[in-house]
Design a protein around this motif. Structure first.
Motif, PDB file in Angstrom:
ATOM      1  N   TYR A   1       2.524 -54.620  15.153  1.00  0.00           N
ATOM      2  CA  TYR A   1       2.322 -53.284  15.723  1.00  0.00           C
ATOM      3  C   TYR A   1       1.265 -52.486  14.981  1.00  0.00           C
ATOM      4  CZ  TYR A   1       5.842 -54.488  18.981  1.00  0.00           C
ATOM      5  OH  TYR A   1       6.500 -55.137  19.996  1.00  0.00           O
ATOM      6  N   LEU A   2       0.994 -52.866  13.750  1.00  0.00           N
ATOM      7  CA  LEU A   2      -0.143 -52.276  13.055  1.00  0.00           C
ATOM      8  C   LEU A   2      -1.438 -52.739  13.720  1.00  0.00           C
ATOM      9  CD1 LEU A   2      -1.095 -50.542  10.726  1.00  0.00           C
ATOM     10  CD2 LEU A   2      -0.956 -52.550   9.243  1.00  0.00           C
ATOM     11  N   GLU A   3      -1.465 -53.994  14.147  1.00  0.00           N
ATOM     12  CA  GLU A   3      -2.619 -54.516  14.863  1.00  0.00           C
ATOM     13  C   GLU A   3      -2.815 -53.781  16.197  1.00  0.00           C
ATOM     14  OE1 GLU A   3      -4.046 -58.697  16.985  1.00  0.00           O
ATOM     15  OE2 GLU A   3      -2.537 -58.747  15.401  1.00  0.00           O
ATOM     16  N   LEU A   4      -1.718 -53.487  16.890  1.00  0.00           N
ATOM     17  CA  LEU A   4      -1.803 -52.735  18.143  1.00  0.00           C
ATOM     18  C   LEU A   4      -2.375 -51.344  17.890  1.00  0.00           C
ATOM     19  CD1 LEU A   4      -1.235 -52.179  21.141  1.00  0.00           C
ATOM     20  CD2 LEU A   4       1.136 -51.600  20.487  1.00  0.00           C
TER      21      LEU A   4
ATOM     22  N   ALA B   1      -1.043 -47.235  28.533  1.00  0.00           N
ATOM     23  CA  ALA B   1       0.223 -47.524  29.209  1.00  0.00           C
ATOM     24  C   ALA B   1       1.002 -48.608  28.466  1.00  0.00           C
ATOM     25  CB  ALA B   1      -0.042 -47.965  30.652  1.00  0.00           C
ATOM     26  N   SER B   2       0.303 -49.666  28.063  1.00  0.00           N
ATOM     27  CA  SER B   2       0.988 -50.745  27.345  1.00  0.00           C
ATOM     28  C   SER B   2       1.454 -50.279  25.965  1.00  0.00           C
ATOM     29  CB  SER B   2       0.063 -51.959  27.214  1.00  0.00           C
ATOM     30  OG  SER B   2      -1.109 -51.641  26.478  1.00  0.00           O
ATOM     31  N   THR B   3       0.681 -49.406  25.339  1.00  0.00           N
ATOM     32  CA  THR B   3       1.083 -48.865  24.038  1.00  0.00           C
ATOM     33  C   THR B   3       2.313 -47.975  24.189  1.00  0.00           C
ATOM     34  OG1 THR B   3      -1.229 -48.905  23.315  1.00  0.00           O
ATOM     35  CG2 THR B   3       0.301 -47.593  22.003  1.00  0.00           C
TER      36      THR B   3
ATOM     37  N   ASP C   1       4.625 -48.334  26.337  1.00  0.00           N
ATOM     38  CA  ASP C   1       5.775 -49.219  26.532  1.00  0.00           C
ATOM     39  C   ASP C   1       6.334 -49.724  25.201  1.00  0.00           C
ATOM     40  OD1 ASP C   1       5.582 -48.970  29.275  1.00  0.00           O
ATOM     41  OD2 ASP C   1       4.448 -50.834  29.546  1.00  0.00           O
ATOM     42  N   GLU C   2       5.504 -49.733  24.176  1.00  0.00           N
ATOM     43  CA  GLU C   2       5.908 -50.227  22.862  1.00  0.00           C
ATOM     44  C   GLU C   2       6.302 -49.091  21.915  1.00  0.00           C
ATOM     45  OE1 GLU C   2       6.431 -53.202  22.227  1.00  0.00           O
ATOM     46  OE2 GLU C   2       5.170 -54.439  23.533  1.00  0.00           O
ATOM     47  N   HIS C   3       6.537 -47.920  22.454  1.00  0.00           N
ATOM     48  CA  HIS C   3       6.767 -46.743  21.613  1.00  0.00           C
ATOM     49  C   HIS C   3       7.940 -46.945  20.647  1.00  0.00           C
ATOM     50  CE1 HIS C   3       6.186 -42.535  20.592  1.00  0.00           C
ATOM     51  NE2 HIS C   3       7.490 -42.368  20.650  1.00  0.00           N
ATOM     52  N   ALA C   4       9.018 -47.517  21.125  1.00  0.00           N
ATOM     53  CA  ALA C   4      10.192 -47.711  20.261  1.00  0.00           C
ATOM     54  C   ALA C   4       9.854 -48.640  19.096  1.00  0.00           C
ATOM     55  CB  ALA C   4      11.353 -48.272  21.069  1.00  0.00           C
ATOM     56  N   ASN C   5       9.061 -49.672  19.368  1.00  0.00           N
ATOM     57  CA  ASN C   5       8.666 -50.587  18.297  1.00  0.00           C
ATOM     58  C   ASN C   5       7.717 -49.914  17.304  1.00  0.00           C
ATOM     59  OD1 ASN C   5       9.981 -53.156  18.829  1.00  0.00           O
ATOM     60  ND2 ASN C   5       8.787 -53.213  20.714  1.00  0.00           N
ATOM     61  N   LEU C   6       6.838 -49.045  17.804  1.00  0.00           N
ATOM     62  CA  LEU C   6       5.952 -48.307  16.910  1.00  0.00           C
ATOM     63  C   LEU C   6       6.764 -47.402  15.987  1.00  0.00           C
ATOM     64  CD1 LEU C   6       3.197 -47.343  19.512  1.00  0.00           C
ATOM     65  CD2 LEU C   6       2.971 -49.017  17.661  1.00  0.00           C
TER      66      LEU C   6
ATOM     67  N   ILE D   1      -5.201 -40.723  18.691  1.00  0.00           N
ATOM     68  CA  ILE D   1      -5.564 -40.465  20.078  1.00  0.00           C
ATOM     69  C   ILE D   1      -4.383 -40.746  21.008  1.00  0.00           C
ATOM     70  CG2 ILE D   1      -6.491 -42.790  20.411  1.00  0.00           C
ATOM     71  CD1 ILE D   1      -7.808 -39.481  21.954  1.00  0.00           C
ATOM     72  N   TYR D   2      -3.537 -41.675  20.636  1.00  0.00           N
ATOM     73  CA  TYR D   2      -2.316 -41.958  21.415  1.00  0.00           C
ATOM     74  C   TYR D   2      -1.398 -40.744  21.418  1.00  0.00           C
ATOM     75  CZ  TYR D   2       2.363 -43.932  22.259  1.00  0.00           C
ATOM     76  OH  TYR D   2       3.638 -44.172  22.732  1.00  0.00           O
ATOM     77  N   TRP D   3      -1.221 -40.120  20.248  1.00  0.00           N
ATOM     78  CA  TRP D   3      -0.358 -38.937  20.176  1.00  0.00           C
ATOM     79  C   TRP D   3      -0.864 -37.844  21.115  1.00  0.00           C
ATOM     80  CZ3 TRP D   3       3.474 -41.085  18.152  1.00  0.00           C
ATOM     81  CH2 TRP D   3       3.457 -41.781  16.947  1.00  0.00           C
ATOM     82  N   ILE D   4      -2.175 -37.687  21.211  1.00  0.00           N
ATOM     83  CA  ILE D   4      -2.755 -36.622  22.022  1.00  0.00           C
ATOM     84  C   ILE D   4      -2.731 -36.968  23.509  1.00  0.00           C
ATOM     85  CG2 ILE D   4      -4.882 -35.339  22.512  1.00  0.00           C
ATOM     86  CD1 ILE D   4      -5.580 -35.653  19.509  1.00  0.00           C
ATOM     87  N   VAL D   5      -3.277 -38.134  23.853  1.00  0.00           N
ATOM     88  CA  VAL D   5      -3.418 -38.513  25.263  1.00  0.00           C
ATOM     89  C   VAL D   5      -2.073 -38.711  25.946  1.00  0.00           C
ATOM     90  CG1 VAL D   5      -4.241 -40.351  26.799  1.00  0.00           C
ATOM     91  CG2 VAL D   5      -5.712 -39.499  24.968  1.00  0.00           C
ATOM     92  N   CYS D   6      -1.115 -39.249  25.240  1.00  0.00           N
ATOM     93  CA  CYS D   6       0.187 -39.540  25.848  1.00  0.00           C
ATOM     94  C   CYS D   6       1.172 -38.377  25.717  1.00  0.00           C
ATOM     95  CB  CYS D   6       0.773 -40.813  25.239  1.00  0.00           C
ATOM     96  SG  CYS D   6      -0.148 -42.300  25.700  1.00  0.00           S
ATOM     97  N   GLY D   7       0.682 -37.209  25.330  1.00  0.00           N
ATOM     98  CA  GLY D   7       1.530 -36.017  25.293  1.00  0.00           C
ATOM     99  C   GLY D   7       2.561 -36.015  24.189  1.00  0.00           C
ATOM    100  N   LEU D   8       2.225 -36.605  23.047  1.00  0.00           N
ATOM    101  CA  LEU D   8       3.175 -36.707  21.935  1.00  0.00           C
ATOM    102  C   LEU D   8       2.631 -36.088  20.644  1.00  0.00           C
ATOM    103  CD1 LEU D   8       4.068 -40.437  22.609  1.00  0.00           C
ATOM    104  CD2 LEU D   8       5.569 -38.489  23.073  1.00  0.00           C
ATOM    105  N   PRO D   9       1.905 -34.982  20.728  1.00  0.00           N
ATOM    106  CA  PRO D   9       1.308 -34.439  19.497  1.00  0.00           C
ATOM    107  C   PRO D   9       2.342 -33.965  18.485  1.00  0.00           C
ATOM    108  CG  PRO D   9       1.071 -32.871  21.288  1.00  0.00           C
ATOM    109  CD  PRO D   9       1.577 -34.145  21.897  1.00  0.00           C
TER     110      PRO D   9
END
Length: 218
Positions: A30-33, A52-54, A56-61, A87-95
Motif C-alpha cells: 500500500y506504500l507502493e499504491l 476510484a481504485s485507491t 476502494d482500498e481506503h481501509a487497507n491504507l 492529492i487523494y485526501w483533497i480530491v476524494c473529499g477527505l481533507p
C-alpha cells in the motif's frame, strides 16, 4: 464475517511467527499504491480510475498507516504514505482525515530533514483545503508553511524550494492576506532554474490580470 476471518488469520500467523513479515508486506504494497497516486495523478489519463481504485482500498491504507505510526521503527513509512496521499485526501473529499494522519506523522518525524519538510508541505496544503476548518488554526497553517519554506531552503533543492515558495504564497492568499501572499507568488513565478521540474497546473501562478473573481463571467 470478514472481521472474524481476519481475526482468525491473525491468530494463526501469530502462532507461526509470520505476522510481522505479513504486515510488512502489506505495508509495502500500500506504500507502493500511495507512491503511484502521488507520481501519476496529474499526468495519467486514467486518473479517475486511479482515485476510484485507491478509494476502494481506503481501509487497507488506514490499517497500513496505523501500523506504521504505532510500530517501533516504522514511522517513516507512515509519514511517507500520508504525505504521498495528499492529492487523494483533497480530491476524494477527505481533507480532515488526511490532516489527522499528517499531524500524527509530524509528531513522529521531528528531525529537520526532507521527510519532515515534505510532510509539512502536504499537511499545510491539505489543512488549507478544509482539513482543519477552525479559524483559530490559520496561524498554525501559516507556521507549517514557514517551517516548510525554511527547511526547503536549507535542503537546497531548487524544485522543492519553488513548490514550497508557491505554496506559501497561494495558501497565504487563501487563508490570510494578499499582502503576505504577493511576495511569495512573485518569487515562485520568477524561478527559472534548469533543474526545476514543471509545477503541476494546480500550483502554477496565475497572473492578476487573468485571475477571475468568484462569480465573474468568462
Amino acid at each position: 464475517m470478514l472481521e472474524t476471518i481476519r481475526q482468525y488469520s491473525r491468530e494463526q500467523m501469530q502462532k507461526t511467527g509470520e505476522e510481522a513479515e505479513m504486515r510488512r508486506r502489506h505495508r509495502d504494497r500500500y506504500l507502493e499504491l500511495a507512491d503511484r497516486v502521488n507520481e501519476q495523478w496529474w499526468l495519467s489519463p486514467g486518473k479517475v480510475g486511479l482515485f476510484a481504485s485507491t478509494r476502494d482500498e481506503h481501509a487497507n491504507l488506514r490499517a497500513t498507516m496505523e501500523y506504521s505510526l504505532t510500530e517501533p521503527g516504522q514511522a517513516g513509512a507512515g509519514t511517507r504514505m500520508a504525505r504521498a496521499l495528499w492529492i487523494y485526501w483533497i480530491v476524494c473529499g477527505l481533507p480532515h482525515e488526511g490532516t489527522l494522519w499528517l499531524e500524527r506523522s509530524l509528531a513522529c518525524e521531528t528531525e529537520p530533514d526532507r521527510e519532515r519538510a515534505e510532510a509539512l508541505w502536504a499537511a499545510s496544503l491539505v489543512s488549507a483545503y478544509g482539513g482543519n476548518p477552525n479559524p483559530a488554526t490559520v496561524d498554525e497553517i501559516l507556521a507549517m508553511m514557514a517551517e516548510c519554506q525554511t527547511l526547503a531552503e536549507q535542503l537546497g533543492d531548487p524544485a522543492f524550494v519553488a513548490l514550497a515558495t508557491y505554496l506559501s504564497g497561494s495558501r497565504s492568499f487563501a487563508v490570510a492576506t494578499r499582502c503576505k501572499a504577493s511576495p511569495c507568488l512573485l518569487r515562485a513565478s520568477s524561478w527559472n532554474e534548469p533543474s526545476v521540474k514543471p509545477i503541476p497546473p494546480e500550483f502554477r501562478p496565475v497572473s492578476p490580470r487573468h485571475r477571475r473573481h468568484p462569480g465573474q463571467s468568462r
